[in-house]
Design a protein around this motif. Structure first.
Motif, mmCIF file in Angstrom:
data_model
loop_
_atom_site.group_PDB
_atom_site.id
_atom_site.type_symbol
_atom_site.label_atom_id
_atom_site.label_comp_id
_atom_site.label_asym_id
_atom_site.label_seq_id
_atom_site.Cartn_x
_atom_site.Cartn_y
_atom_site.Cartn_z
ATOM 1 N N PHE A 51 -8.334 -2.212 -0.334
ATOM 2 C CA PHE A 51 -7.149 -1.501 -0.813
ATOM 3 C C PHE A 51 -7.472 -0.039 -1.109
ATOM 4 O O PHE A 51 -6.704 0.863 -0.755
ATOM 5 C CB PHE A 51 -6.601 -2.192 -2.062
ATOM 6 C CG PHE A 51 -5.519 -1.418 -2.753
ATOM 7 C CD1 PHE A 51 -4.206 -1.477 -2.300
ATOM 8 C CD2 PHE A 51 -5.803 -0.604 -3.841
ATOM 9 C CE1 PHE A 51 -3.205 -0.743 -2.927
ATOM 10 C CE2 PHE A 51 -4.819 0.124 -4.475
ATOM 11 C CZ PHE A 51 -3.508 0.055 -4.010
ATOM 12 N N ARG A 72 -7.702 1.998 2.088
ATOM 13 C CA ARG A 72 -6.373 2.224 2.680
ATOM 14 C C ARG A 72 -5.556 3.219 1.850
ATOM 15 O O ARG A 72 -4.826 4.050 2.393
ATOM 16 C CB ARG A 72 -5.641 0.890 2.819
ATOM 17 C CG ARG A 72 -6.284 -0.033 3.837
ATOM 18 C CD ARG A 72 -5.768 -1.452 3.733
ATOM 19 N NE ARG A 72 -4.366 -1.553 4.113
ATOM 20 C CZ ARG A 72 -3.643 -2.666 3.957
ATOM 21 N NH1 ARG A 72 -4.191 -3.750 3.420
ATOM 22 N NH2 ARG A 72 -2.382 -2.678 4.333
ATOM 23 N N LEU A 73 -5.688 3.137 0.531
ATOM 24 C CA LEU A 73 -4.988 4.089 -0.334
ATOM 25 C C LEU A 73 -5.483 5.506 -0.079
ATOM 26 O O LEU A 73 -4.697 6.463 0.008
ATOM 27 C CB LEU A 73 -5.204 3.704 -1.805
ATOM 28 C CG LEU A 73 -4.479 4.568 -2.842
ATOM 29 C CD1 LEU A 73 -2.970 4.320 -2.797
ATOM 30 C CD2 LEU A 73 -5.014 4.283 -4.246
ATOM 31 N N VAL A 85 0.838 -1.204 0.000
ATOM 32 C CA VAL A 85 0.000 0.000 0.000
ATOM 33 C C VAL A 85 0.873 1.253 0.000
ATOM 34 O O VAL A 85 0.597 2.218 -0.733
ATOM 35 C CB VAL A 85 -0.950 -0.002 1.214
ATOM 36 C CG1 VAL A 85 -1.718 1.322 1.294
ATOM 37 C CG2 VAL A 85 -1.940 -1.164 1.124
#
Length: 639
Positions: free
Chosen positions: A408, A411-412, A266
Motif C-alpha cells: 500500500f 502504491r500511495l 488507494v
C-alpha cells in the motif's frame, strides 16, 4: 443418482445402508486405497525424508531443535539434504530462533521438537510468534498412531494445545499425507496475516517400515476369532500406514495469498493525503512483511533487497513524518529528517491525517485514545480484527483497508509522485526530537548513586556498534531505555518480542539473526532478569560458531515492576535479584565475559571495542554492566 436408486430398489434400503456402511468402513480402514497403491516393505526410506524434501523445495536453510527420539528421522534427513540443524538448550529458544529467521529472511522459520514436554516448552514462543505475525512451522513428535490416549511415553493431547495458537494444525495419520500436509502448512503460514502452523508426527509415520512393523506384532494374541480380528486389524493398519508412501509427489511451494488494497481504496487515500497539512504515518511490524521487500518500501523503485539505494524513497518522497514501531524501527536509517522518535502523543493531537500502516490500536496506542477525533484516520492491516481493534469504542477509521501495508505504501507513493508534505510540519516535530534527545543526553551524564548510569552505557554502545548491527531487545527497564536511545541503522536491524511482551527471546532471536546475517554484529540488550532465560544459549553460540555480543544491564532488580510495586503497594517482594556474575556464566559456556563497574567508566569504550574484537575473532561475548537507578522512565507502566 439413478443407479443408486436402482440398487436400493433391488437390494432394499436396509441392505443399501449396510453396503454403504461397509464401503465407508473400507475407506476409513484404507482398504480401497490399498487396492491401488502398494506397500514397499523392503524400502529403507522413512517419513523424515519426505519432510526434508518439502523443506528443501521451499528454500528452508535452518531447522532449530532440541533433539528427541520422536523426531530424529526429520533431523537426520534434513542434514543429509543440506539443511542446517541448529540444536539449542531449550525448546523455546528453538522457536524464537525460527521466529527471527522468518522475520529476517522473508521465508518460513522452522523448529522441530519432541513430543509432550518438548512441545509444551514451546507454547509461549509459539504464542509470541502468533501475536508478532511471524510465519513459523513447528514440527512436533507424538506417540504412535495406535497408542495415543493409551498412556504412551510423553503422550498428551497436543492438538488441543496448539489449535488456539496456530493458523493450521494437522496430525499425520499415514506416511503418504506428509508431503501434501507440509506444503499446505507452509503456504498457510505465509498467507493472509502470517503466523505459526503446527504439524504433529506420530512416531510410526517417521521411521522405516521394517522398524515400525516390529512394533505391530502381538506376542501373545488372544486365541480364537478375536485374536484373528486383532491380528488382521494391526496388519491392515500397518499396510495402510505405508501404502503409496514413496510414490512421486509434488513438493514445490503452493501459492501464497496476500490481501491487497483495491485501486479505489488507494485513490481515496491519495486524495485524502494530498489535502493534508499535518499528516503523520505510524508504521508497525506488518510494513516489513513480504511480498514487497523493505527496500521498495524505503527506497522506491529499487529491486535489490541487499542494500539501500539512493534514487529516492517511497516515504522520503512523501516527506510525511513517520513514527516507527516494532520491526519497522530502522526502516528510515539512522538520521532521516522524517523519522520522529519523540513526543508521539503530542504529534497525534495536532495531526489532521493519520496513516496506521500495520499499526494496531491496542495498549501501545492507548487503545486508540491518543488519536485525535478530528483527524482523518487511514488504517491498513492484513488482519481484519487488528484493523478495527477498539474502533467500536475509542476511535473510528475514515478508510479501513484490509491489505498489505508495505504494498500500500509503495502504491500511495506512486500516486502522490511530486507531492510533498508541507516542510514546516516535519521540521517542527524534528525540533522537538532534538530538544528531547539533548535532554536525554544530559541525563546520561548524571552520576547515579551506585554503579554506572544505564543511559550512558546505552549511548556508548549505540555510538560504537557497527553500521550493519542488528539489535535484539530482551528485557524491561534497561531495554525500555534502550528503545528511546539506540538507533537501528537500517531495515530489519531491530528485533523485539512484539505485542506479547515476552521475556526470554534474546538467545533465540540472536541465534537466528546471526545465522541469517553472519557478517553483521548482533547485539542482545538484556535486562539482568531476562538474561536468566537464555544465557545458557552461550553454549549454543559457541558450538554453532555464531558469535554475538550481549550487554546485561545489571541492577539486581526487576526494575520495571519494582518502580510501581514499591510506591503503590509498599513492598519490593520478588523484585530483588543479586549482582550475579553473568560474565562468568558466559565464560563457562565457552564465551568471553567482562565485568564492568563504576571503576571502569573511563575505559568503557575500550571494553566495548575489545568485546567487538573478540566477537570478530569468533567468540561470543557478554558485558555484565553494573548499573544504578535513574528516573528516566519514571511513570512508565509495566502492565
Amino acid at each position: 443418482m439413478q443407479s443408486c436408486e436402482v440398487i436400493c430398489t433391488v437390494l432394499g434400503y436396509s441392505a443399501c445402508i449396510v453396503v454403504g456402511g461397509l464401503l465407508f468402513a473400507a475407506y476409513k480402514l484404507g482398504l480401497l486405497y490399498q487396492l491401488l497403491h502398494k506397500v514397499e516393505t523392503k524400502s529403507p526410506r522413512h517419513g523424515g525424508e519426505s519432510v526434508a524434501e518439502v523443506l528443501r523445495a521451499h528454500g528452508v536453510k535452518y531447522v532449530f531443535t532440541l533433539v528427541g527420539g520422536h523426531i530424529s528421522p526429520i533431523l537426520v534427513a534434513c542434514e543429509k539434504l543440506g539443511i542446517r540443524i541448529v540444536d539449542t538448550r531449550h525448546e523455546a529458544t528453538a522457536v524464537f530462533a525460527a521466529d527471527a529467521v522468518a522475520r529476517l529472511s522473508g521465508t518460513v522459520g522452522v523448529a522441530a521438537v519432541t513430543a509432550g514436554p518438548g512441545l509444551t516448552n514451546t507454547v509461549t514462543a509459539v504464542k509470541n510468534a502468533q501475536m508478532a505475525e511471524s510465519p513459523l512451522l513447528l514440527l512436533g513428535g507424538a506417540a504412535g498412531t495406535l497408542l495415543q490416549g493409551r498412556g504412551a511415553l510423553q503422550d498428551i493431547d497436543q492438538m488441543s494445545l496448539f489449535k488456539p495458537l496456530c493458523k493450521f494444525c494437522a496430525s499425520i495419520r499415514t506416511v503418504r499425507e506428509i508431503v501434501p500436509t507440509v506444503r499446505k502448512a507452509l503456504s498457510i503460514a505465509q498467507s493472509g496475516t502470517p503466523g505459526p502452523v503446527f504439524i504433529e508426527f506420530p512416531i510410526d509415520t517417521l521411521y522405516p517400515y521394517h522398524l515400525v512393523s516390529q512394533e505391530f506384532g502381538v506376542k501373545n494374541p488372544p486365541k480364537g476369532l478375536m485374536g484373528k480380528i486383532l491380528a488382521w486389524y494391526l496388519h491392515n493398519h500397518l499396510m495402510n500406514l505405508f501404502a503409496g508412501a514413496w510414490e512421486t509427489r509434488d513438493v514445490s511451494p503452493l501459492p501464497v495469498h496476500i490481501p491487497q488494497a483495491t485501486d479505489d481504496q488507494v485513490q481515496k487515500c491519495i486524495e485524502l493525503v494530498s489535502r493534508a497539512k499535518k499528516p503523520v504515518i505510524l508504521l508497525g511490524s506488518q510494513a516489513t512483511l513480504p511480498p514487497v521487500s523493505l527496500v521498495p518500501v524505503v527506497v522506491f523503485g529499487c529491486k535489490s533487497s541487499s542494500k539501500l539505494c539512493c534514487d529516492g524513497s517511497a516515504l522520503e518522497d512523501l516527506g510525511i513524518p513517520c513514527f516507527l514501531g516494532g520491526m519497522s524501527r530502522g526502516m528510515l536509517g539512522k538520521n532521516s529528517p522524517i523519522h520522529i522518535r519523540q513526543n508521539r502523543r503530542d504529534a497525534l493531537k495536532e495531526a489532521d491525517v493519520v496513516l496506521l500502516a500495520g499499526t494496531v490500536c491496542d495498549f501501545r496506542l492507548s487503545y486508540g485514545r491518543v488519536l485525535n477525533r478530528r483527524s482523518k484516520i487511514i488504517a491498513v492491516n492484513r488482519d481484519r480484527t487488528q484493523l478495527l481493534k477498539n474502533s467500536d469504542m475509542f476511535w473510528k477509521p475514515t478508510i479501513a483497508i484490509q491489505g498489505d501495508a508495505g504494498s500500500f505504501l509503495v502504491r500511495l507513493s506512486k500516486g502522490l509522485q511530486g507531492h510533498r508534505c508541507p516542510e514546516e510540519w516535519p521540521q517542527s516535530l524534528k525540533a522537538g526530537d532534538v530538544t528531547k534527545e539533548n535532554a536525554n543526553r544530559a541525563k546520561a551524564d548524571e552520576k547515579t548513586e551506585h554503579h554506572l548510569n544505564p543511559l550512558k552505557v546505552i549511548h556508548c554502545v549505540d555510538e560504537l556498534m557497527d553500521e550493519d548491527s542488528i539489535i535484539v531487545a530482551d528485557g524491561g527497564d534497561f531495554v525500555g531505555s534502550a528503545a528511546y536511545i539506540m538507533r537501528p541503522r537500517g531495515p530489519l536491524r531491530w528485533l523485539d518480542p512484539g505485542a506479547f511482551g515476552t521475556l526470554g527471546v534474546g538467545g533465540g532471536f540472536a541465534l537466528g539473526a546471526k545465522l541469517c546475517r553472519p557478517e553483521s554484529e548482533v547485539w542482545i540488550v538484556y535486562g539482568d532478569g531476562s538474561s536468566g532465560y537464555s544465557v545458557a544459549e552461550f553454549d549454543t553460540f559457541t558450538r554453532h560458531k555464531t558469535p554475538v555480543i550481549a550487554v546485561v544491564g545489571n541492577d539486581a532488580c526487576w526494575s520495571q515492576i519494582s518502580r510501581e510495586q514499591v510506591p503503590i503497594l509498599g513492598s519490593n517482594v520478588a523484585c530483588g535479584l543479586a549482582f550475579t556474575d553473568y560474565h562468568i556464566v558466559a565464560d563457562g559456556y565457552g564465551g568471553k565475559g567482562y565485568l564492568v563497574g563504576r571503576e571502569d567508566e573511563h575505559r568503557l569504550s575500550d571494553i566495548i571495542k575489545q568485546a567487538q574484537k573478540e566477537t570478530r575473532e569468533g567468540r561470543a561475548t557478554l558485558l555484565n554492566v553494573l548499573i544504578g537507578k535513574t528516573n528516566f522512565r519514571e511513570g512508565s507502566i509495566s502492565v
